[in-house]
Design an enzyme around this catalytic site. Structure first.
Site, PDB file in Angstrom:
ATOM      1  N   ASP A   1      -5.469  -5.787  -7.611  1.00  0.00           N
ATOM      2  CA  ASP A   1      -5.504  -5.074  -6.767  1.00  0.00           C
ATOM      3  C   ASP A   1      -5.471  -3.623  -6.798  1.00  0.00           C
ATOM      4  OD1 ASP A   1      -5.311  -5.045  -3.904  1.00  0.00           O
ATOM      5  OD2 ASP A   1      -3.382  -6.058  -3.559  1.00  0.00           O
TER       6      ASP A   1
ATOM      7  N   HIS B   1       1.356  -1.483   0.087  1.00  0.00           N
ATOM      8  CA  HIS B   1      -0.247  -0.244  -0.136  1.00  0.00           C
ATOM      9  C   HIS B   1       1.533   1.579   0.000  1.00  0.00           C
ATOM     10  CE1 HIS B   1      -2.997  -2.620   1.739  1.00  0.00           C
ATOM     11  NE2 HIS B   1      -3.468  -2.393   1.348  1.00  0.00           N
TER      12      HIS B   1
END
Length: 610
Positions: free
Chosen positions: A330, A257
């Site tokens: 993702d 992330h």
């Protein structure tokens, strides 16, 4: 900007990879133009006919899965309208569909999509109505991250199950299948047909900041069996399961992330460690596989993340592993996929690599137009888009979206959070709690000898839709079991004054339960437990996230691993502490010594009972 993943799960020791590996050895409307609707799902020829009638803009939209703010497809709150205008340039989900013709929408709690089950069903129906009402309208594939444990977007009163590592501690394929079956039935009742679960990553790095307890464990064979079982459960209930994060995110100390991780496994090690759960998922008929935003030089030495790697997604996943289902990225808002290329290049490169669904780009207009331009300028062919669109339409057809795109409130009432489902979650949880230390047979606590219990410890923000805070849930559960329990939140970094307050309260109690959260060598949580033990009161430490805390708490006479701080797992821990059930969980990952991370303190499969 929000992503689809979770925050840090980082922990204490960082043993060598060799040590850890050694320790683990062991559309009715959409079809109107094609003719009358039929009860059976349309066959490939009809799906191809749908594709042939789509405009290029509609085709590009079909490849995107996008977030949108609001509890309603047409009448969200003003704050959500403002957020949509700022981030997407539309006011509502209906406007998003009309402008971009997106093929999928992802639900988040933070986007205010998931207030409660009946509202979710209405939102799903509103989205389908808005899309099917457009020219050549298609049903929408609605998705979410409902892993259970620490990642769940749909909360109470829906049934919430233990997370993957807890299920790994239980070791039951039947429980994993039951979890998928019940969770899938509840999601489908609310109009969600694609779940980004299970996690197929083999977690061999205790310092992994992003996977951790989201993984079933460190043994690829055990992980493979549980992945396949959960896939069978979900897909047997008519919800597409998604194995993630290919080619494997279990051995990294960087969170994708916020950074760009590198997996240094050799090709041989990848085949032995990371590949088996994905092979098992494919053998189980997995509907979709999610990519990882990380680099694996042994599989592709270009320096590109796997999400943008043709050698990995087409060469290995498609050709070597024989997978022809849907590949979804993702979140494209994550740093791991944005660090090398700009946001306009990422979606184009992902499609060239072999991706079918582009998930949650930070700037939809930029990404959508980049793909459109790539086709118009010849970098991508329209035929390449058609291949992915056909895969997505096949999945929508398989899931019954052409036949029956809407859901009913009656089904919500009959399915979501029923007494039988909640009881099943409790039973599964009871088989996961792991007892690691029990000196002098302190546990189970006796209501006669230890009637007054103090519950202290970390109170991290509660996972979506659970009650929290953890100390309060534990105290409440112990009260229901006949103790007189009080909660005192001390946090993840208690001050000296807070520790002194807890110690004073402990002296007035007969026993202390301390909820710990990723304890490190210099952590104030460690000092708290040590000072509580020094009072002479019996202390029970309950690790409410990673199970490695026990290595940092050598003075605690009793230690349990709960693997999460969700209600179902905390209630299970309380029942074990009270002796209502016997601890049955076994470690699915090894725990290294705090003073010598090369040495294993508790191996995979370790766990005490009464």
């Amino acid at each position: 900007m929000h992503d689809t993943g979770t925050g840090s799960t980082g922990n204490t020791a960082q043993p060598s990879r060799r040590t850890v590996l050694a320790a683990t050895a062991g559309v009715t409307a959409a079809l109107a133009a094609a003719g009358p609707a039929h009860a059976a799902a349309p066959d490939d020829s009809r799906l191809r006919a749908l594709v042939s009638r789509m405009t290029l803009e509609e085709k590009v939209g079909q490849l995107f899965v996008m977030r949108v703010y609001g509890h309603s497809a047409t009448a969200p709150d003003q704050a959500d309208i403002d957020a949509n205008l700022k981030e997407i340039g539309v006011r509502t989900a209906a406007e998003l569909l009309a402008k971009y013709r997106v093929g999928g929408i992802i639900y988040f709690a933070w986007a205010h999509n998931t207030r409660e089950p009946h509202q979710l069903a209405d939102l799903s129906n509103g989205i389908q109505k808005a899309s099917l009402g457009l020219p050549r309208g298609l049903p929408v594939l609605i998705s979410t991250d409902q892993e259970h444990g620490i990642v769940a977007r749909v909360g109470k009163p829906a049934t919430l199950f233990p997370g993957a590592m807890a299920v790994g501690a239980g070791g039951s394929r039947s429980d994993a299948r039951t979890l998928g079956r019940i969770a899938g039935a509840e999601l489908r009742a609310m109009g969600i047909r694609q779940d980004y679960s299970p996690v197929a990553d083999v977690n061999v790095n205790p310092a992994n900041p992003v996977i951790g307890v989201r993984s079933f464990g460190s043994d690829p064979r055990a992980v493979s069996a549980l992945v396949a079982a959960e896939v069978a459960g979900y897909q047997g209930s008519g919800v597409a399961a998604t194995a993630k994060h290919f080619p494997g995110h279990g051995d990294t100390n960087v969170d994708s992330h916020t950074g760009f991780p590198t997996i240094t496994h050799s090709r041989e090690l990848w085949e032995k460690l990371d590949a088996p759960p994905f092979r098992a998922a494919i053998a189980a008929g997995i509907d979709s596989i999610m990519t990882a935003h990380l680099m694996v030089p042994a599989l592709d030495d270009s320096g590109d993340p796997a999400t943008l790697s043709r050698p990995i997604l087409t060469g290995i996943l498609r050709e070597r592993l024989g997978y022809d289902g849907v590949v979804v990225t993702d979140s494209l808002g994550m740093e791991g996929v944005r660090s090398k290329y700009g946001d306009a290049r990422v979606p184009v490169l992902a499609l060239k690599a072999g991706v079918d669904q582009l998930l949650n780009p930070p700037d939809l207009d930029l990404a959508w137009n980049a793909v459109l331009t790539a086709v118009r300028e010849g970098e991508l062919t329209e035929a390449r888009l058609d291949v992915s669109i056909l895969r997505v339409l096949r999945l929508k057809s398989k899931l019954g979206l052409f036949r029956s795109p809407y859901v009913s409130q009656g089904r919500v009432d009959r399915t979501v959070g029923t007494r039988a489902h909640l009881a099943a979650a409790d039973r599964i949880a009871e088989r996961t709690t792991t007892l690691l230390v029990n000196e002098g047979r302190l546990l189970p606590l006796s209501r006669r000898r230890h009637p007054k219990v103090l519950v202290v410890g970390a109170d991290p923000a509660s996972p979506s839709g659970t009650t929290g805070p953890p100390t309060g849930v534990l105290a409440g559960a112990l009260n229901e079991l006949g103790f007189t329990a009080t909660a005192l939140s001390t946090g993840t970094a208690p001050s000296a004054a807070t520790i002194a307050k807890a110690v004073a309260a402990a002296r007035e109690a007969d026993a202390v339960v301390a909820a710990t959260y990723n304890v490190t060598a210099g952590s104030a949580q460690k000092a708290l437990v040590e000072q509580l033990v020094a009072t002479g009161r019996p202390v029970v430490a309950v690790a409410i996230r990673n199970p490695y805390d026990v290595a940092q708490l050598p003075t605690a006479p009793a230690c349990l691993a709960a693997y999460s701080w969700t209600d179902v797992e905390l209630r299970s821990a309380a029942r074990v502490i009270a002796g209502r059930v016997k601890p049955r969980g076994k470690l699915p990952v090894p725990v290294q010594r705090a003073d010598d991370p090369e040495q294993v303190l508790y191996p995979v499969g370790y766990g005490l009972s009464y």
